[in-house]
Design a protein around this motif. Structure first.
Motif, PDB file in Angstrom:
ATOM      1  N   SER A  67      59.701  68.555 -18.259  1.00 57.17           N
ATOM      2  CA  SER A  67      60.503  69.610 -17.642  1.00 57.17           C
ATOM      3  C   SER A  67      61.964  69.188 -17.604  1.00 57.17           C
ATOM      4  CB  SER A  67      60.001  69.836 -16.212  1.00 57.17           C
ATOM      5  OG  SER A  67      60.924  70.608 -15.471  1.00 57.17           O
ATOM      6  N   SER A  68      62.841  70.168 -17.631  1.00 57.48           N
ATOM      7  CA  SER A  68      64.273  69.875 -17.484  1.00 57.48           C
ATOM      8  C   SER A  68      64.589  69.479 -16.041  1.00 57.48           C
ATOM      9  CB  SER A  68      65.100  71.092 -17.894  1.00 57.48           C
ATOM     10  OG  SER A  68      64.772  72.196 -17.068  1.00 57.48           O
ATOM     11  N   GLU A  69      63.656  69.687 -15.133  1.00 52.43           N
ATOM     12  CA  GLU A  69      63.863  69.358 -13.727  1.00 52.43           C
ATOM     13  C   GLU A  69      63.351  67.967 -13.348  1.00 52.43           C
ATOM     14  OE1 GLU A  69      62.434  72.528 -11.267  1.00 52.43           O
ATOM     15  OE2 GLU A  69      63.469  74.038 -12.478  1.00 52.43           O
ATOM     16  N   THR A  70      62.683  67.276 -14.255  1.00 50.95           N
ATOM     17  CA  THR A  70      62.208  65.923 -13.975  1.00 50.95           C
ATOM     18  C   THR A  70      63.415  65.029 -13.720  1.00 50.95           C
ATOM     19  OG1 THR A  70      60.225  66.224 -15.281  1.00 50.95           O
ATOM     20  CG2 THR A  70      60.949  63.949 -14.956  1.00 50.95           C
ATOM     21  N   GLU A  71      63.316  64.184 -12.678  1.00 48.39           N
ATOM     22  CA  GLU A  71      64.440  63.330 -12.291  1.00 48.39           C
ATOM     23  C   GLU A  71      64.044  61.860 -12.243  1.00 48.39           C
ATOM     24  OE1 GLU A  71      66.978  66.134  -9.275  1.00 48.39           O
ATOM     25  OE2 GLU A  71      65.300  65.024  -8.430  1.00 48.39           O
ATOM     26  N   PHE A  72      64.991  61.016 -12.652  1.00 50.98           N
ATOM     27  CA  PHE A  72      64.839  59.569 -12.540  1.00 50.98           C
ATOM     28  C   PHE A  72      66.100  59.053 -11.868  1.00 50.98           C
ATOM     29  CE2 PHE A  72      65.459  55.219 -13.866  1.00 50.98           C
ATOM     30  CZ  PHE A  72      64.205  54.667 -13.708  1.00 50.98           C
ATOM     31  N   VAL A  73      65.942  58.394 -10.721  1.00 49.52           N
ATOM     32  CA  VAL A  73      67.072  57.862  -9.970  1.00 49.52           C
ATOM     33  C   VAL A  73      66.971  56.344  -9.965  1.00 49.52           C
ATOM     34  CG1 VAL A  73      68.256  57.817  -7.730  1.00 49.52           C
ATOM     35  CG2 VAL A  73      67.045  59.892  -8.458  1.00 49.52           C
ATOM     36  N   SER A  74      68.062  55.696 -10.372  1.00 50.79           N
ATOM     37  CA  SER A  74      68.130  54.235 -10.344  1.00 50.79           C
ATOM     38  C   SER A  74      69.579  53.848 -10.110  1.00 50.79           C
ATOM     39  CB  SER A  74      67.627  53.640 -11.658  1.00 50.79           C
ATOM     40  OG  SER A  74      67.619  52.233 -11.585  1.00 50.79           O
ATOM     41  N   GLY A  75      69.787  52.954  -9.141  1.00 52.30           N
ATOM     42  CA  GLY A  75      71.160  52.593  -8.799  1.00 52.30           C
ATOM     43  C   GLY A  75      71.905  53.828  -8.338  1.00 52.30           C
ATOM     44  N   ASP A  76      73.078  54.049  -8.928  1.00 55.97           N
ATOM     45  CA  ASP A  76      73.902  55.183  -8.553  1.00 55.97           C
ATOM     46  C   ASP A  76      73.816  56.304  -9.583  1.00 55.97           C
ATOM     47  OD1 ASP A  76      75.705  56.483  -6.856  1.00 55.97           O
ATOM     48  OD2 ASP A  76      77.444  55.777  -7.998  1.00 55.97           O
ATOM     49  N   ILE A 149      54.657  63.042 -12.806  1.00 55.96           N
ATOM     50  CA  ILE A 149      55.808  62.643 -11.994  1.00 55.96           C
ATOM     51  C   ILE A 149      56.926  63.659 -12.210  1.00 55.96           C
ATOM     52  CG2 ILE A 149      57.572  60.870 -11.629  1.00 55.96           C
ATOM     53  CD1 ILE A 149      55.433  58.886 -12.911  1.00 55.96           C
ATOM     54  N   VAL A 150      57.483  64.174 -11.122  1.00 52.43           N
ATOM     55  CA  VAL A 150      58.627  65.075 -11.209  1.00 52.43           C
ATOM     56  C   VAL A 150      59.896  64.403 -10.683  1.00 52.43           C
ATOM     57  CG1 VAL A 150      57.262  67.192 -11.158  1.00 52.43           C
ATOM     58  CG2 VAL A 150      58.109  66.203  -8.999  1.00 52.43           C
ATOM     59  N   HIS A 151      59.720  63.327  -9.903  1.00 53.46           N
ATOM     60  CA  HIS A 151      60.862  62.593  -9.355  1.00 53.46           C
ATOM     61  C   HIS A 151      60.482  61.121  -9.255  1.00 53.46           C
ATOM     62  CE1 HIS A 151      64.510  62.046  -6.909  1.00 53.46           C
ATOM     63  NE2 HIS A 151      63.788  61.140  -6.284  1.00 53.46           N
ATOM     64  N   ASP A 152      61.334  60.260  -9.796  1.00 54.51           N
ATOM     65  CA  ASP A 152      61.106  58.807  -9.806  1.00 54.51           C
ATOM     66  C   ASP A 152      62.363  58.146  -9.271  1.00 54.51           C
ATOM     67  OD1 ASP A 152      61.042  56.079 -10.534  1.00 54.51           O
ATOM     68  OD2 ASP A 152      60.062  56.476 -12.449  1.00 54.51           O
ATOM     69  N   HIS A 153      62.247  57.479  -8.142  1.00 49.21           N
ATOM     70  CA  HIS A 153      63.364  56.720  -7.571  1.00 49.21           C
ATOM     71  C   HIS A 153      62.967  55.245  -7.639  1.00 49.21           C
ATOM     72  CE1 HIS A 153      66.482  56.201  -4.120  1.00 49.21           C
ATOM     73  NE2 HIS A 153      66.693  55.406  -5.129  1.00 49.21           N
ATOM     74  N   THR A 154      63.590  54.524  -8.550  1.00 47.23           N
ATOM     75  CA  THR A 154      63.248  53.124  -8.800  1.00 47.23           C
ATOM     76  C   THR A 154      64.432  52.233  -8.474  1.00 47.23           C
ATOM     77  OG1 THR A 154      61.634  53.687 -10.508  1.00 47.23           O
ATOM     78  CG2 THR A 154      62.581  51.479 -10.598  1.00 47.23           C
TER      79      THR A 154
END
Length: 170
Positions: A67-76, A149-154
């Protein structure tokens, strides 16, 4: 008075799931639907580890919603979109040496409803030169093709350089 009934109708099912999930790790006390959700999500995570450890980033990415809405957050940095997340992985891990061997541990799967769950855990890469590791929080949603997974904060907790751990070395 109607809003109170509406809130109760929405909140009560979620409280019910939370109570069941908070029960001790005993199959007799966990509702079968909760056990099924946990098992299905754990299978996705196990498949990701197996794919990573054979050098298959596309197989690893099967755990994410396309999906274009899938998110991966790492650092800033926030990376949005399945393809963009995949491109990030292929750039950052462009060799087997950089990929190393992945392991997940301390996994806690908390269903929020029949279609959403939060997963926390620890990740670790074992590579020749170092052993990066950290924590993750994942939001899973159920799709027709299964849990994704739709959101991954690593986050990276620390990088251990094996050379630095040898006594007598500076």
């Amino acid at each position: 008075m109607k809003p109170h009934f509406l809130v109760a109708a929405v909140v009560v099912p979620f409280l019910h799931l939370s109570i069941l999930v908070a029960a001790p790790d005993n199959a007799a006390t966990v509702h079968p639907e909760i056990s099924a959700i946990i098992g299905e999500i754990r299978s996705v995570l196990d498949a990701q580890v197996a794919a990573w450890n054979r050098g298959d980033i596309d197989g690893f990415m099967n755990g994410y919603a396309r999906s274009s809405e899938t998110e991966f957050v790492s650092g800033d940095t926030i990376t949005r979109g399945w393809q963009t997340v995949r491109d990030r992985y292929t750039r950052k891990y462009d060799s087997r040496e950089k990929m190393g061997a992945l392991a997940f541990s301390e996994i806690e799967i908390k269903p929020l409803s029949a279609e959403a769950a939060v997963v926390t855990g620890r990740w670790e890469l074992t590579r020749r030169e170092d052993k990066p590791n950290g924590r993750f929080t994942l939001i899973f949603r159920k799709f027709p093709e299964g849990w994704r997974i739709v959101h991954d904060h690593t986050i990276v907790v620390r990088r251990i350089n094996r050379e630095a751990r040898i006594p007598g070395r500076k």
